[in-house]
Enzyme design. Structure first.
Site, short mmCIF file in Angstrom:
data_model
loop_
_atom_site.label_atom_id
_atom_site.label_comp_id
_atom_site.label_asym_id
_atom_site.label_seq_id
_atom_site.Cartn_x
_atom_site.Cartn_y
_atom_site.Cartn_z
CB VAL A 48 41.84 50.24 40.50
CG1 VAL A 48 43.21 50.07 41.04
CG2 VAL A 48 40.93 49.19 40.82
CE1 TYR A 100 37.93 37.42 42.42
CE2 TYR A 100 37.69 35.22 41.93
CZ TYR A 100 38.55 36.39 42.39
OH TYR A 100 39.94 36.24 42.72
P1 NAI Z 1 42.87 41.10 49.57
O1 NAI Z 1 41.30 41.48 49.75
O2 NAI Z 1 43.39 40.78 50.70
O3 NAI Z 1 43.60 41.97 48.57
C1 NAI Z 1 42.86 42.81 47.72
C2 NAI Z 1 43.48 43.93 47.39
O4 NAI Z 1 42.95 44.79 46.47
C3 NAI Z 1 43.52 44.88 48.83
O5 NAI Z 1 44.89 45.44 49.00
C4 NAI Z 1 42.38 45.84 48.54
O6 NAI Z 1 42.70 47.37 49.24
C5 NAI Z 1 42.75 46.30 46.81
N1 NAI Z 1 41.42 46.71 46.46
C6 NAI Z 1 40.55 46.26 46.28
N2 NAI Z 1 39.43 47.08 45.46
C7 NAI Z 1 40.30 48.12 45.35
C8 NAI Z 1 40.07 49.37 44.42
N3 NAI Z 1 38.90 49.53 43.86
N4 NAI Z 1 41.27 50.05 44.28
C9 NAI Z 1 42.43 49.81 44.62
N5 NAI Z 1 42.59 48.90 45.49
C10 NAI Z 1 41.44 47.91 45.65
O7 NAI Z 1 42.64 39.64 48.61
P2 NAI Z 1 43.92 38.83 48.04
O8 NAI Z 1 43.44 37.50 48.16
O9 NAI Z 1 45.11 39.35 48.32
O10 NAI Z 1 43.83 39.00 46.35
C11 NAI Z 1 44.64 39.87 45.72
C12 NAI Z 1 44.25 39.39 44.02
O11 NAI Z 1 44.68 38.04 44.04
C13 NAI Z 1 42.87 39.53 43.73
O12 NAI Z 1 43.01 40.05 42.38
C14 NAI Z 1 42.34 38.09 43.54
O13 NAI Z 1 41.02 38.45 42.96
C15 NAI Z 1 43.50 37.49 43.26
N6 NAI Z 1 43.43 36.09 43.74
C16 NAI Z 1 43.38 35.47 45.15
C17 NAI Z 1 43.09 34.38 45.35
C18 NAI Z 1 43.45 33.85 46.66
O14 NAI Z 1 43.09 32.64 47.15
N7 NAI Z 1 43.73 34.68 47.89
C19 NAI Z 1 43.24 33.37 44.39
C20 NAI Z 1 43.07 33.72 42.93
C21 NAI Z 1 43.16 35.01 42.58
#
Ligand code: NAI
Length: 256
Positions: free
Chosen positions: A69, A160
């Site tokens: 992205v 972040y």
């Molecule tokens: P995760 O690391 O399991 O998933 C993140 C996803 O984003 C992965 O599929 C990764 O490949 C993708 N990604 C990262 N950089 C990328 C890029 N440059 N281009 C395309 N895809 C990219 O993390 P999670 O926990 O599932 O997080 C998902 C969203 O939820 C994030 O935006 C995170 O900040 C947000 N979030 C998560 C929380 C949690 O407690 N797990 C709490 C609050 C927000």
């Protein structure tokens, strides 16, 4: 969009970024089960292929796109290809995100740039590309996955938290500018949600202490976010735009 099934009414396609793992993967499967064709985008193609196979096996429809992205040209090309797959996009779950923790005094600037480039600039690039198509098609719903860290502070996550705060303000700006095109833009701000990546931390004494500070006294589960996400994507939320919906077991209202 993600409204209850009604015979003869097609669910619009939804693009989910960061769909290869964690919450994005969960959202893609949940929305596919609700009848939406899913456009799943992330950097890791093998994980996406597995996801698409799971969705197909469950009777859903999915197309996958390897996408970083932070790459503006790739975002435009992917969004165009996604819209060509199942017809105009009706929804976007702007979920791709990374965290690289560091105290601000020791903050590595390259890491700062990576976190801002993915969580803020990347989210903007995807939302803008999708919104151009939605404007031509008469509207749609965008949900930016922010965080309670965009609304409160915690040590060691300055880049972040700053990116997520920016995403929340960007949500409001996009809502303001794009309402005239029928596009609603809202932010979902999860609290701490247990995923495979953070499970070990939350099992540690430090992690357990953090859980005790959540009024609900437990971590969120990915499915705790489903109702909020479905609502924000649904035509039933047709007058909701520019909102920030926290789903955090009361973490934002924890006592001093
Ligand atoms: P995760 O690391 O399991 O998933 C993140 C996803 O984003 C992965 O599929 C990764 O490949 C993708 N990604 C990262 N950089 C990328 C890029 N440059 N281009 C395309 N895809 C990219 O993390 P999670 O926990 O599932 O997080 C998902 C969203 O939820 C994030 O935006 C995170 O900040 C947000 N979030 C998560 C929380 C949690 O407690 N797990 C709490 C609050 C927000």
């Amino acid at each position: 969009m993600a409204d209850p099934p009604s015979p003869g009414r097609a669910r619009p396609p939804i693009l989910v970024t960061g769909a290869s793992s964690g919450l994005g993967r969960h959202f893609a499967r949940m929305l596919a089960a609700a009848g939406h064709p899913i456009l799943a985008a992330a950097r890791r193609a093998p994980e996406l292929a597995t996801l698409a196979a799971e969705i197909a096996a469950a009777g859903g429809r999915a197309a996958t796109f390897a996408l970083d992205v932070t790459d503006a040209a790739a975002v435009d090309a992917t969004v165009a290809a996604a819209a060509a797959s199942f017809g105009p996009l009706g929804g976007l779950v702007n979920n791709a995100g990374i965290n690289e923790s560091a105290p601000l005094l020791d903050q590595d600037i390259a890491a700062w740039d990576r976190v801002l480039a993915t969580n803020l600039r990347g989210a903007f690039l995807v939302a803008r590309a999708v919104a151009k198509g939605m404007a031509r098609a008469g509207g749609g719903a965008i949900v930016n996955i922010a965080s309670i860290l965009g609304l409160r502070q915690a040590g060691g996550v300055g880049a972040y938290a700053t990116a997520k705060a920016g995403l929340i303000q960007l949500t409001r700006e996009m809502a303001l500018e794009w309402a005239r095109h029928g596009i609603r833009v809202n932010a979902l701000a999860p609290g701490y949600i247990e995923t495979p990546l953070n499970r070990a931390f939350f099992a540690s004494p430090e992690g357990q202490a953090m859980i005790r500070r959540i009024p609900a006294r437990r971590l969120g589960r990915p499915e705790d976010l489903d109702a909020a996400l479905r609502l924000l994507l649904s035509p039933e939320a047709g007058y909701i735009t520019g909102a920030v919906l926290a789903v955090d077991g009361g973490h934002l209202v924890s006592g001093l």
